[in-house]
Motif scaffolding. Structure first.
Motif, short mmCIF file in Angstrom:
data_model
loop_
_atom_site.label_atom_id
_atom_site.label_comp_id
_atom_site.label_asym_id
_atom_site.label_seq_id
_atom_site.Cartn_x
_atom_site.Cartn_y
_atom_site.Cartn_z
N SER A 68 0.82 -1.22 0.00
CA SER A 68 0.00 0.00 0.00
C SER A 68 0.85 1.26 0.00
CB SER A 68 -0.94 0.00 1.21
OG SER A 68 -1.97 -0.94 1.03
N GLU A 69 1.89 1.29 0.83
CA GLU A 69 2.73 2.49 0.90
C GLU A 69 3.40 2.76 -0.45
OE1 GLU A 69 2.80 -0.02 2.96
OE2 GLU A 69 2.50 0.71 5.01
N ALA A 125 2.35 1.85 -3.43
CA ALA A 125 1.35 2.28 -4.41
C ALA A 125 0.98 3.75 -4.20
CB ALA A 125 0.11 1.40 -4.31
N GLN A 126 0.84 4.16 -2.95
CA GLN A 126 0.51 5.56 -2.66
C GLN A 126 1.66 6.49 -3.07
OE1 GLN A 126 -0.74 5.94 1.45
NE2 GLN A 126 -2.01 4.11 1.31
N TYR A 136 1.44 -6.96 -6.66
CA TYR A 136 0.96 -6.38 -5.41
C TYR A 136 0.86 -7.45 -4.32
CZ TYR A 136 -0.09 -2.18 -8.06
OH TYR A 136 0.03 -1.05 -8.85
N LYS A 159 -7.56 -0.90 -3.07
CA LYS A 159 -7.82 0.51 -3.38
C LYS A 159 -6.52 1.31 -3.53
CE LYS A 159 -8.80 1.96 1.44
NZ LYS A 159 -7.65 2.84 1.62
N ASP A 160 -5.48 0.90 -2.79
CA ASP A 160 -4.20 1.62 -2.93
C ASP A 160 -3.54 1.27 -4.26
OD1 ASP A 160 -4.40 2.98 -0.52
OD2 ASP A 160 -3.59 1.29 0.62
N LYS A 177 -5.11 3.29 -6.88
CA LYS A 177 -4.60 4.67 -6.96
C LYS A 177 -3.42 4.73 -7.94
CE LYS A 177 -5.59 6.17 -2.17
NZ LYS A 177 -5.90 4.91 -1.48
#
Length: 550
Positions: free
Chosen positions: A364-365, A367-368, A393, A406-407, A410
Protein backbone atom coordinates in the motif's frame (compact mmCIF):
# COMPACT_ATOMS: atom_id res chain seq x y z
CA UNK A 1 34.98 -29.86 -25.48
CA UNK A 2 33.62 -27.12 -23.22
CA UNK A 3 31.59 -23.99 -23.90
CA UNK A 4 33.23 -20.71 -22.95
CA UNK A 5 32.03 -17.16 -22.48
CA UNK A 6 34.53 -14.39 -23.14
CA UNK A 7 34.28 -11.27 -21.01
CA UNK A 8 35.57 -8.47 -23.24
CA UNK A 9 35.53 -5.95 -20.40
CA UNK A 10 38.00 -7.85 -18.17
CA UNK A 11 39.60 -9.94 -20.91
CA UNK A 12 39.01 -13.15 -18.99
CA UNK A 13 37.68 -16.47 -20.20
CA UNK A 14 35.27 -18.30 -17.92
CA UNK A 15 34.69 -22.03 -18.30
CA UNK A 16 30.95 -22.56 -17.89
CA UNK A 17 30.93 -26.29 -18.54
CA UNK A 18 31.74 -27.50 -15.04
CA UNK A 19 30.05 -26.80 -11.73
CA UNK A 20 33.43 -26.50 -10.06
CA UNK A 21 34.49 -23.57 -12.21
CA UNK A 22 31.15 -21.84 -11.65
CA UNK A 23 31.46 -22.22 -7.87
CA UNK A 24 34.82 -20.45 -7.96
CA UNK A 25 33.30 -17.33 -9.51
CA UNK A 26 32.32 -14.33 -7.42
CA UNK A 27 28.60 -13.39 -7.34
CA UNK A 28 29.32 -10.56 -9.78
CA UNK A 29 31.10 -12.92 -12.18
CA UNK A 30 28.27 -15.44 -12.00
CA UNK A 31 25.77 -12.72 -12.80
CA UNK A 32 27.89 -11.46 -15.69
CA UNK A 33 28.30 -14.96 -17.09
CA UNK A 34 24.56 -15.63 -16.90
CA UNK A 35 23.67 -12.29 -18.50
CA UNK A 36 26.21 -12.73 -21.30
CA UNK A 37 24.70 -16.12 -22.08
CA UNK A 38 21.23 -14.53 -22.31
CA UNK A 39 22.57 -11.71 -24.49
CA UNK A 40 24.22 -14.25 -26.81
CA UNK A 41 20.91 -16.10 -27.09
CA UNK A 42 19.11 -12.91 -28.14
CA UNK A 43 21.88 -11.93 -30.57
CA UNK A 44 21.51 -15.31 -32.26
CA UNK A 45 17.81 -14.64 -32.77
CA UNK A 46 18.59 -11.16 -34.14
CA UNK A 47 20.94 -12.78 -36.65
CA UNK A 48 18.06 -14.97 -37.79
CA UNK A 49 16.10 -11.82 -38.60
CA UNK A 50 19.01 -10.36 -40.59
CA UNK A 51 19.54 -13.63 -42.47
CA UNK A 52 15.86 -14.54 -42.86
CA UNK A 53 16.07 -14.31 -46.66
CA UNK A 54 18.67 -17.09 -46.84
CA UNK A 55 19.72 -17.93 -50.40
CA UNK A 56 17.36 -15.28 -51.76
CA UNK A 57 19.63 -12.53 -50.43
CA UNK A 58 22.31 -13.48 -52.96
CA UNK A 59 19.74 -13.79 -55.75
CA UNK A 60 18.50 -10.31 -54.83
CA UNK A 61 22.04 -8.94 -55.11
CA UNK A 62 22.55 -10.68 -58.46
CA UNK A 63 19.61 -8.71 -59.81
CA UNK A 64 21.45 -5.51 -58.85
CA UNK A 65 19.13 -4.79 -55.94
CA UNK A 66 19.83 -3.76 -52.35
CA UNK A 67 18.45 -5.50 -49.29
CA UNK A 68 16.14 -3.69 -46.88
CA UNK A 69 18.93 -3.00 -44.38
CA UNK A 70 21.31 -1.83 -47.13
CA UNK A 71 18.69 0.64 -48.30
CA UNK A 72 18.27 1.94 -44.76
CA UNK A 73 22.03 2.28 -44.33
CA UNK A 74 22.23 4.50 -47.42
CA UNK A 75 19.16 6.47 -46.40
CA UNK A 76 20.15 7.56 -42.88
CA UNK A 77 22.74 10.23 -42.19
CA UNK A 78 26.29 8.96 -42.16
CA UNK A 79 27.50 8.18 -38.66
CA UNK A 80 24.03 8.45 -37.12
CA UNK A 81 22.36 5.71 -35.10
CA UNK A 82 19.51 3.57 -36.40
CA UNK A 83 17.34 2.22 -33.60
CA UNK A 84 15.78 -0.95 -35.01
CA UNK A 85 12.41 -1.73 -33.46
CA UNK A 86 10.71 -5.09 -33.02
CA UNK A 87 13.45 -7.13 -34.80
CA UNK A 88 12.15 -10.39 -33.26
CA UNK A 89 8.53 -9.97 -34.43
CA UNK A 90 7.24 -13.37 -35.49
CA UNK A 91 9.64 -15.33 -33.28
CA UNK A 92 8.11 -18.68 -32.36
CA UNK A 93 5.44 -18.42 -35.08
CA UNK A 94 5.17 -19.99 -38.53
CA UNK A 95 6.65 -16.83 -40.03
CA UNK A 96 10.26 -15.75 -40.42
CA UNK A 97 11.84 -13.88 -37.51
CA UNK A 98 11.48 -10.20 -38.30
CA UNK A 99 8.12 -10.70 -40.04
CA UNK A 100 9.51 -9.83 -43.53
CA UNK A 101 9.95 -6.20 -42.53
CA UNK A 102 12.55 -3.88 -40.97
CA UNK A 103 11.31 -0.98 -38.84
CA UNK A 104 13.12 1.61 -36.80
CA UNK A 105 13.99 5.23 -36.09
CA UNK A 106 16.75 6.86 -38.09
CA UNK A 107 17.99 10.37 -38.79
CA UNK A 108 17.63 11.57 -42.39
CA UNK A 109 18.91 15.05 -43.26
CA UNK A 110 18.96 15.81 -39.55
CA UNK A 111 15.33 14.76 -39.05
CA UNK A 112 14.29 11.79 -36.92
CA UNK A 113 12.02 9.55 -38.98
CA UNK A 114 10.13 6.29 -38.69
CA UNK A 115 11.51 4.01 -41.40
CA UNK A 116 9.58 0.94 -42.57
CA UNK A 117 11.25 -1.28 -45.16
CA UNK A 118 9.78 -4.42 -46.70
CA UNK A 119 12.24 -7.30 -46.90
CA UNK A 120 11.79 -8.64 -50.46
CA UNK A 121 14.13 -11.58 -49.78
CA UNK A 122 11.51 -13.13 -47.45
CA UNK A 123 8.59 -14.39 -49.53
CA UNK A 124 8.92 -11.37 -51.80
CA UNK A 125 8.20 -9.08 -48.85
CA UNK A 126 4.66 -10.48 -48.54
CA UNK A 127 2.83 -9.23 -45.45
CA UNK A 128 1.69 -11.77 -42.89
CA UNK A 129 -0.28 -11.23 -39.65
CA UNK A 130 2.91 -10.51 -37.69
CA UNK A 131 4.03 -7.98 -40.33
CA UNK A 132 0.70 -6.26 -39.84
CA UNK A 133 1.11 -6.13 -36.08
CA UNK A 134 4.64 -4.77 -36.48
CA UNK A 135 3.64 -2.10 -39.01
CA UNK A 136 0.71 -0.97 -36.83
CA UNK A 137 3.02 -0.50 -33.87
CA UNK A 138 5.48 1.46 -36.03
CA UNK A 139 2.65 3.74 -37.17
CA UNK A 140 1.53 4.21 -33.56
CA UNK A 141 5.03 5.23 -32.49
CA UNK A 142 5.28 7.68 -35.40
CA UNK A 143 1.91 9.27 -34.59
CA UNK A 144 2.43 9.62 -30.84
CA UNK A 145 5.92 11.06 -31.26
CA UNK A 146 5.14 13.23 -34.31
CA UNK A 147 7.61 11.52 -36.63
CA UNK A 148 7.62 11.78 -40.44
CA UNK A 149 7.71 8.34 -42.08
CA UNK A 150 9.65 6.83 -44.95
CA UNK A 151 8.35 3.61 -46.51
CA UNK A 152 10.88 1.63 -48.53
CA UNK A 153 8.41 -0.42 -50.50
CA UNK A 154 8.87 -3.72 -52.31
CA UNK A 155 6.22 -6.24 -51.42
CA UNK A 156 4.28 -9.02 -53.07
CA UNK A 157 1.25 -7.88 -51.10
CA UNK A 158 -0.65 -10.04 -48.62
CA UNK A 159 0.50 -13.55 -47.76
CA UNK A 160 -2.52 -15.23 -49.37
CA UNK A 161 -2.66 -18.36 -47.17
CA UNK A 162 -3.20 -16.07 -44.16
CA UNK A 163 -5.38 -13.48 -45.89
CA UNK A 164 -8.24 -14.06 -43.45
CA UNK A 165 -6.06 -12.59 -40.69
CA UNK A 166 -4.85 -9.70 -42.85
CA UNK A 167 -7.61 -8.37 -45.07
CA UNK A 168 -10.06 -6.90 -42.53
CA UNK A 169 -7.56 -5.37 -40.03
CA UNK A 170 -5.18 -4.39 -42.85
CA UNK A 171 -7.35 -1.43 -43.78
CA UNK A 172 -6.09 0.30 -40.63
CA UNK A 173 -2.76 0.84 -42.38
CA UNK A 174 -4.39 2.94 -45.07
CA UNK A 175 -6.32 4.86 -42.45
CA UNK A 176 -3.08 5.59 -40.57
CA UNK A 177 -1.41 6.94 -43.71
CA UNK A 178 -4.18 9.42 -44.43
CA UNK A 179 -4.46 10.47 -40.79
CA UNK A 180 -0.72 11.10 -40.64
CA UNK A 181 -1.02 13.48 -43.58
CA UNK A 182 -3.89 15.31 -41.86
CA UNK A 183 -1.71 15.66 -38.74
CA UNK A 184 1.05 17.24 -40.85
CA UNK A 185 3.23 14.15 -40.47
CA UNK A 186 4.53 13.65 -44.02
CA UNK A 187 4.99 10.18 -45.47
CA UNK A 188 7.53 9.49 -48.20
CA UNK A 189 7.12 6.28 -50.19
CA UNK A 190 10.03 4.93 -52.23
CA UNK A 191 8.95 2.07 -54.51
CA UNK A 192 11.80 -0.25 -55.49
CA UNK A 193 9.79 -3.11 -56.99
CA UNK A 194 6.33 -4.61 -56.74
CA UNK A 195 3.69 -2.73 -54.81
CA UNK A 196 0.50 -4.37 -55.99
CA UNK A 197 -3.13 -4.90 -54.99
CA UNK A 198 -3.64 -3.42 -51.50
CA UNK A 199 0.05 -2.55 -51.44
CA UNK A 200 -0.54 -0.07 -54.25
CA UNK A 201 -2.35 2.16 -51.79
CA UNK A 202 0.84 2.69 -49.75
CA UNK A 203 2.35 5.00 -52.39
CA UNK A 204 -1.18 6.04 -53.39
CA UNK A 205 -1.80 7.49 -49.93
CA UNK A 206 1.68 8.87 -49.25
CA UNK A 207 2.52 12.57 -49.52
CA UNK A 208 5.63 12.07 -51.64
CA UNK A 209 6.19 9.15 -54.02
CA UNK A 210 9.42 8.09 -55.69
CA UNK A 211 9.50 5.18 -58.15
CA UNK A 212 12.54 3.39 -59.56
CA UNK A 213 12.67 3.28 -63.35
CA UNK A 214 12.04 -0.17 -64.90
CA UNK A 215 11.74 -1.68 -61.41
CA UNK A 216 8.67 -0.24 -59.68
CA UNK A 217 5.36 -1.94 -60.49
CA UNK A 218 2.32 -0.33 -58.88
CA UNK A 219 -1.16 -1.52 -59.87
CA UNK A 220 -4.36 -2.75 -58.23
CA UNK A 221 -4.44 -5.84 -60.43
CA UNK A 222 -1.68 -7.41 -62.52
CA UNK A 223 -2.02 -8.31 -66.21
CA UNK A 224 -3.40 -11.86 -65.56
CA UNK A 225 -6.14 -10.60 -63.24
CA UNK A 226 -6.99 -7.72 -65.57
CA UNK A 227 -7.42 -10.21 -68.42
CA UNK A 228 -9.66 -12.43 -66.33
CA UNK A 229 -11.74 -9.53 -65.04
CA UNK A 230 -12.10 -7.42 -68.21
CA UNK A 231 -10.60 -9.41 -71.06
CA UNK A 232 -8.04 -6.65 -71.65
CA UNK A 233 -4.48 -7.68 -72.51
CA UNK A 234 -1.72 -5.44 -71.18
CA UNK A 235 1.81 -5.57 -69.75
CA UNK A 236 3.41 -4.62 -66.43
CA UNK A 237 5.03 -1.40 -67.65
CA UNK A 238 2.00 0.16 -69.31
CA UNK A 239 -0.26 -1.03 -66.51
CA UNK A 240 1.80 0.19 -63.55
CA UNK A 241 5.41 0.94 -64.44
CA UNK A 242 7.37 3.81 -62.94
CA UNK A 243 7.53 5.79 -66.19
CA UNK A 244 3.79 5.44 -66.78
CA UNK A 245 3.00 6.67 -63.28
CA UNK A 246 5.54 9.53 -63.62
CA UNK A 247 4.40 10.66 -67.10
CA UNK A 248 0.72 9.68 -67.39
CA UNK A 249 -1.13 8.79 -64.17
CA UNK A 250 0.76 11.27 -61.96
CA UNK A 251 0.89 8.74 -59.13
CA UNK A 252 4.66 9.14 -58.99
CA UNK A 253 6.24 12.47 -58.08
CA UNK A 254 9.83 11.56 -58.90
CA UNK A 255 11.28 9.05 -61.37
CA UNK A 256 14.54 7.59 -60.03
CA UNK A 257 17.13 6.12 -62.37
CA UNK A 258 18.16 3.42 -59.90
CA UNK A 259 17.93 2.52 -56.21
CA UNK A 260 20.72 4.85 -55.14
CA UNK A 261 19.06 7.72 -57.00
CA UNK A 262 15.75 6.91 -55.30
CA UNK A 263 17.38 7.12 -51.89
CA UNK A 264 19.01 10.42 -52.85
CA UNK A 265 15.60 11.80 -53.85
CA UNK A 266 14.08 10.60 -50.57
CA UNK A 267 16.77 12.46 -48.66
CA UNK A 268 16.08 15.60 -50.70
CA UNK A 269 12.35 15.36 -49.91
CA UNK A 270 13.15 15.12 -46.22
CA UNK A 271 15.55 18.09 -46.42
CA UNK A 272 12.75 20.24 -47.91
CA UNK A 273 10.17 19.51 -45.19
CA UNK A 274 11.26 22.50 -43.08
CA UNK A 275 10.95 20.16 -40.09
CA UNK A 276 11.68 21.43 -36.60
CA UNK A 277 11.19 20.11 -33.11
CA UNK A 278 8.56 21.84 -31.00
CA UNK A 279 9.49 20.46 -27.60
CA UNK A 280 11.94 21.72 -24.99
CA UNK A 281 15.56 21.09 -25.96
CA UNK A 282 17.71 19.13 -23.50
CA UNK A 283 20.59 20.65 -21.57
CA UNK A 284 23.41 21.67 -23.90
CA UNK A 285 25.97 19.71 -21.92
CA UNK A 286 25.70 16.71 -19.62
CA UNK A 287 27.98 14.25 -17.88
CA UNK A 288 28.29 10.55 -18.59
CA UNK A 289 27.14 8.24 -15.76
CA UNK A 290 29.23 8.30 -12.61
CA UNK A 291 29.39 4.50 -12.67
CA UNK A 292 30.37 2.32 -15.62
CA UNK A 293 27.38 1.01 -17.69
CA UNK A 294 29.48 -2.10 -18.41
CA UNK A 295 28.89 -3.09 -14.79
CA UNK A 296 25.15 -3.49 -15.43
CA UNK A 297 26.02 -7.06 -16.39
CA UNK A 298 27.35 -7.71 -12.88
CA UNK A 299 24.30 -6.44 -11.00
CA UNK A 300 21.23 -8.34 -12.03
CA UNK A 301 20.69 -11.69 -10.28
CA UNK A 302 20.05 -14.78 -12.38
CA UNK A 303 17.40 -15.87 -9.88
CA UNK A 304 14.72 -13.18 -9.96
CA UNK A 305 13.86 -13.96 -6.33
CA UNK A 306 17.18 -12.50 -5.19
CA UNK A 307 17.08 -8.87 -4.00
CA UNK A 308 18.41 -6.25 -6.37
CA UNK A 309 19.04 -2.57 -5.62
CA UNK A 310 17.81 -0.63 -8.68
CA UNK A 311 19.74 2.45 -7.61
CA UNK A 312 22.88 0.66 -8.76
CA UNK A 313 21.35 0.37 -12.24
CA UNK A 314 20.03 3.94 -12.23
CA UNK A 315 23.48 5.40 -11.52
CA UNK A 316 24.84 3.51 -14.55
CA UNK A 317 22.11 4.82 -16.87
CA UNK A 318 21.43 8.47 -15.95
CA UNK A 319 23.66 11.51 -16.37
CA UNK A 320 26.43 11.75 -13.82
CA UNK A 321 27.62 14.56 -11.57
CA UNK A 322 28.05 17.67 -13.69
CA UNK A 323 30.16 20.76 -13.24
CA UNK A 324 27.47 22.37 -11.06
CA UNK A 325 27.71 19.42 -8.63
CA UNK A 326 24.19 18.22 -9.40
CA UNK A 327 23.21 14.93 -7.76
CA UNK A 328 22.73 12.22 -10.44
CA UNK A 329 19.57 10.85 -8.80
CA UNK A 330 17.34 12.74 -6.34
CA UNK A 331 15.28 10.10 -4.57
CA UNK A 332 11.78 11.09 -3.44
CA UNK A 333 10.32 9.74 -0.15
CA UNK A 334 13.29 7.37 0.37
CA UNK A 335 12.13 6.27 3.84
CA UNK A 336 8.50 5.61 2.94
CA UNK A 337 7.35 2.59 0.94
CA UNK A 338 10.94 1.43 0.50
CA UNK A 339 10.03 -1.47 -1.84
CA UNK A 340 9.54 1.17 -4.52
CA UNK A 341 12.23 3.67 -5.49
CA UNK A 342 11.23 6.93 -7.22
CA UNK A 343 13.14 10.10 -7.98
CA UNK A 344 14.38 12.70 -10.43
CA UNK A 345 17.35 12.54 -12.80
CA UNK A 346 18.56 13.60 -16.23
CA UNK A 347 19.39 11.37 -19.18
CA UNK A 348 21.33 12.83 -22.10
CA UNK A 349 20.34 16.22 -20.72
CA UNK A 350 16.60 15.40 -20.63
CA UNK A 351 14.87 15.67 -17.23
CA UNK A 352 13.05 12.46 -16.25
CA UNK A 353 11.22 10.93 -13.32
CA UNK A 354 12.06 7.32 -12.50
CA UNK A 355 9.78 4.71 -10.95
CA UNK A 356 11.46 1.40 -10.16
CA UNK A 357 11.02 -1.63 -7.93
CA UNK A 358 13.50 -1.99 -5.09
CA UNK A 359 12.36 -5.33 -3.66
CA UNK A 360 9.85 -6.63 -6.15
CA UNK A 361 6.59 -6.65 -4.22
CA UNK A 362 4.28 -3.61 -4.16
CA UNK A 363 2.40 -2.78 -0.96
CA UNK A 364 0.00 0.00 0.00
CA UNK A 365 2.73 2.49 0.90
CA UNK A 366 4.54 1.87 -2.38
CA UNK A 367 1.35 2.28 -4.41
CA UNK A 368 0.51 5.56 -2.66
CA UNK A 369 4.05 6.87 -3.14
CA UNK A 370 3.98 6.01 -6.84
CA UNK A 371 0.60 7.70 -7.36
CA UNK A 372 1.84 10.91 -5.73
CA UNK A 373 5.09 10.89 -7.69
CA UNK A 374 3.30 10.38 -11.02
CA UNK A 375 1.06 13.35 -10.21
CA UNK A 376 4.14 15.47 -9.47
CA UNK A 377 5.72 14.46 -12.79
CA UNK A 378 2.56 15.61 -14.57
CA UNK A 379 2.57 18.85 -12.61
CA UNK A 380 6.08 19.66 -13.88
CA UNK A 381 5.62 18.17 -17.40
CA UNK A 382 8.40 15.62 -16.96
CA UNK A 383 8.56 12.25 -18.78
CA UNK A 384 8.54 9.10 -16.67
CA UNK A 385 10.78 6.06 -16.90
CA UNK A 386 9.51 2.80 -15.39
CA UNK A 387 12.10 0.11 -14.59
CA UNK A 388 10.39 -3.21 -13.83
CA UNK A 389 11.38 -5.92 -11.43
CA UNK A 390 8.13 -6.71 -9.66
CA UNK A 391 6.28 -9.81 -8.54
CA UNK A 392 3.06 -7.79 -8.23
CA UNK A 393 0.96 -6.38 -5.41
CA UNK A 394 1.14 -7.96 -1.97
CA UNK A 395 -1.51 -10.51 -1.02
CA UNK A 396 -2.74 -11.81 2.34
CA UNK A 397 -5.40 -11.08 4.95
CA UNK A 398 -3.59 -8.19 6.61
CA UNK A 399 -2.89 -6.50 3.28
CA UNK A 400 -6.43 -6.97 1.99
CA UNK A 401 -7.80 -5.49 5.21
CA UNK A 402 -5.27 -2.69 4.92
CA UNK A 403 -6.71 -1.71 1.53
CA UNK A 404 -4.16 -3.05 -0.97
CA UNK A 405 -6.84 -3.13 -3.69
CA UNK A 406 -7.82 0.51 -3.38
CA UNK A 407 -4.20 1.62 -2.93
CA UNK A 408 -3.11 -0.38 -5.96
CA UNK A 409 -6.02 1.22 -7.82
CA UNK A 410 -4.60 4.67 -6.96
CA UNK A 411 -1.32 3.75 -8.66
CA UNK A 412 -3.05 2.31 -11.73
CA UNK A 413 -5.33 5.36 -11.86
CA UNK A 414 -2.29 7.65 -11.88
CA UNK A 415 -0.50 5.60 -14.58
CA UNK A 416 -3.64 5.38 -16.73
CA UNK A 417 -4.43 9.09 -16.65
CA UNK A 418 -0.90 10.48 -16.74
CA UNK A 419 -0.33 12.55 -19.88
CA UNK A 420 3.44 12.92 -19.81
CA UNK A 421 5.35 10.48 -22.05
CA UNK A 422 6.16 7.13 -20.45
CA UNK A 423 9.15 4.89 -21.18
CA UNK A 424 9.30 1.34 -19.85
CA UNK A 425 12.20 -1.09 -19.46
CA UNK A 426 11.47 -4.55 -18.07
CA UNK A 427 14.70 -5.58 -16.38
CA UNK A 428 13.54 -8.70 -14.57
CA UNK A 429 10.20 -9.94 -13.28
CA UNK A 430 7.00 -8.25 -14.39
CA UNK A 431 4.22 -10.34 -12.93
CA UNK A 432 0.52 -9.91 -12.28
CA UNK A 433 -1.03 -6.50 -11.77
CA UNK A 434 2.47 -5.22 -11.06
CA UNK A 435 2.93 -5.18 -14.85
CA UNK A 436 -0.05 -2.85 -15.08
CA UNK A 437 0.87 -0.56 -12.22
CA UNK A 438 4.40 -0.25 -13.61
CA UNK A 439 3.09 0.88 -17.00
CA UNK A 440 3.19 -2.33 -19.04
CA UNK A 441 2.27 -2.57 -22.71
CA UNK A 442 -1.48 -2.25 -22.05
CA UNK A 443 -0.89 1.28 -20.68
CA UNK A 444 0.54 2.67 -23.92
CA UNK A 445 4.11 3.63 -23.05
CA UNK A 446 5.76 5.59 -25.86
CA UNK A 447 8.43 2.87 -25.94
CA UNK A 448 8.85 -0.43 -24.10
CA UNK A 449 12.04 -2.48 -24.12
CA UNK A 450 13.10 -5.60 -22.24
CA UNK A 451 16.42 -6.94 -21.04
CA UNK A 452 17.36 -10.54 -21.86
CA UNK A 453 16.77 -11.31 -18.17
CA UNK A 454 13.12 -10.21 -18.29
CA UNK A 455 10.12 -12.41 -17.60
CA UNK A 456 6.44 -11.45 -17.81
CA UNK A 457 3.40 -13.53 -16.87
CA UNK A 458 0.35 -13.65 -14.63
CA UNK A 459 2.69 -15.04 -11.96
CA UNK A 460 5.88 -17.06 -11.66
CA UNK A 461 5.78 -20.62 -12.93
CA UNK A 462 6.26 -22.17 -9.48
CA UNK A 463 3.48 -20.07 -7.96
CA UNK A 464 1.08 -20.84 -10.80
CA UNK A 465 1.74 -24.58 -10.63
CA UNK A 466 1.43 -24.48 -6.84
CA UNK A 467 -1.94 -22.73 -7.06
CA UNK A 468 -3.14 -25.37 -9.50
CA UNK A 469 -2.10 -28.13 -7.09
CA UNK A 470 -3.90 -26.49 -4.14
CA UNK A 471 -7.08 -26.13 -6.21
CA UNK A 472 -6.83 -29.74 -7.40
CA UNK A 473 -6.34 -31.01 -3.83
CA UNK A 474 -9.33 -29.05 -2.53
CA UNK A 475 -11.46 -30.25 -5.44
CA UNK A 476 -10.56 -33.88 -4.71
CA UNK A 477 -11.34 -33.43 -1.01
CA UNK A 478 -14.77 -31.97 -1.78
CA UNK A 479 -15.54 -34.97 -3.97
CA UNK A 480 -14.24 -37.36 -1.35
CA UNK A 481 -11.61 -38.66 -3.74
CA UNK A 482 -7.93 -39.30 -3.02
CA UNK A 483 -5.43 -36.85 -4.49
CA UNK A 484 -2.61 -38.47 -6.44
CA UNK A 485 0.31 -36.08 -5.89
CA UNK A 486 2.71 -38.20 -7.93
CA UNK A 487 0.40 -38.22 -10.92
CA UNK A 488 -0.25 -34.47 -10.62
CA UNK A 489 3.50 -33.78 -10.59
CA UNK A 490 3.60 -34.44 -14.33
CA UNK A 491 0.94 -31.78 -14.87
CA UNK A 492 2.84 -29.35 -12.65
CA UNK A 493 6.07 -29.91 -14.56
CA UNK A 494 4.31 -29.38 -17.88
CA UNK A 495 2.63 -26.16 -16.69
CA UNK A 496 5.84 -24.79 -15.17
CA UNK A 497 7.77 -25.40 -18.38
CA UNK A 498 5.02 -23.85 -20.51
CA UNK A 499 4.87 -20.73 -18.32
CA UNK A 500 8.68 -20.43 -18.35
CA UNK A 501 8.77 -20.71 -22.15
CA UNK A 502 5.99 -18.15 -22.58
CA UNK A 503 7.64 -15.74 -20.12
CA UNK A 504 10.88 -15.46 -22.11
CA UNK A 505 11.67 -12.08 -23.64
CA UNK A 506 11.97 -13.48 -27.18
CA UNK A 507 8.51 -15.07 -26.89
CA UNK A 508 6.93 -11.77 -25.81
CA UNK A 509 8.98 -9.81 -28.35
CA UNK A 510 7.84 -12.23 -31.06
CA UNK A 511 4.26 -11.21 -30.27
CA UNK A 512 5.26 -7.51 -30.48
CA UNK A 513 4.58 -6.99 -26.78
CA UNK A 514 7.78 -4.92 -26.62
CA UNK A 515 9.75 -2.75 -29.03
CA UNK A 516 12.89 -4.84 -28.73
CA UNK A 517 15.12 -6.86 -26.42
CA UNK A 518 18.20 -4.79 -25.66
CA UNK A 519 21.62 -5.38 -24.13
CA UNK A 520 21.54 -3.74 -20.65
CA UNK A 521 24.69 -1.81 -21.59
CA UNK A 522 22.77 -0.13 -24.42
CA UNK A 523 19.93 1.05 -22.17
CA UNK A 524 21.24 4.61 -21.80
CA UNK A 525 21.76 5.03 -25.55
CA UNK A 526 18.38 3.56 -26.47
CA UNK A 527 16.55 5.71 -23.93
CA UNK A 528 18.48 8.78 -25.09
CA UNK A 529 17.21 8.24 -28.65
CA UNK A 530 13.67 7.76 -27.36
CA UNK A 531 13.77 10.95 -25.28
CA UNK A 532 15.07 12.89 -28.26
CA UNK A 533 12.16 11.56 -30.35
CA UNK A 534 9.65 12.46 -27.63
CA UNK A 535 11.01 16.01 -27.76
CA UNK A 536 9.40 16.55 -31.18
CA UNK A 537 6.42 18.13 -29.44
CA UNK A 538 5.73 19.98 -26.18
CA UNK A 539 5.10 17.88 -23.07
CA UNK A 540 1.95 18.70 -21.14
CA UNK A 541 1.02 16.78 -18.02
CA UNK A 542 -2.48 15.77 -16.99
CA UNK A 543 -4.72 18.37 -15.40
CA UNK A 544 -7.15 15.83 -13.96
CA UNK A 545 -7.09 12.26 -12.70
CA UNK A 546 -9.89 9.86 -11.91
CA UNK A 547 -11.33 9.41 -8.41
CA UNK A 548 -8.64 8.19 -5.99
CA UNK A 549 -10.36 5.82 -3.58
CA UNK A 550 -9.47 6.80 -0.01
Amino acid sequence: MTDTVTDTATDTVTDTATDTATEELTPEQRRRTAMLEKIARIEEQNRKAVEAGGKYIERHHQRGKLTARERIELLVDEGSAFLELMPLAGWGSDFAVGASMVTGIGVVEGVECMIVANDPTVKGGALNPMSLRKSFRAAEIAEKNMLPSINLTESAGADLPTQKDIFIPGGKGFRDLTRSSAMKLPTISVVFGNSTAGGAYVPGMSDYVIMVKERAKVFLAGPPLVKMATGEETDDESLGGAEMHSRISGSSDFLAQDEQDAIRLARRCMARLNWRKKGNPPAATYAEPDLDPEELLDLFPEDLKEPFDPREAILRIVDGTSADNAVPFDEFKPLYGSSLCVGWAKLHGHPIGIVTNARGVLMSEEAQKAAQFIQLANQKDTPLLFLHNTTGYMVGKDYEQGGIIKDGAKMINAVSNSKVPHLTVIMGASYGAGNYGMNGRAYDPRFLFTWPSAKSAVMGSEQLAGVMEIVARESAEKKGEPFNAEEFQGIKDFVMQAVEDQSLPEFLSGLVYDDGVIDPRDTRTVLGICLSVIDNQPIEGAMNFGVFRM
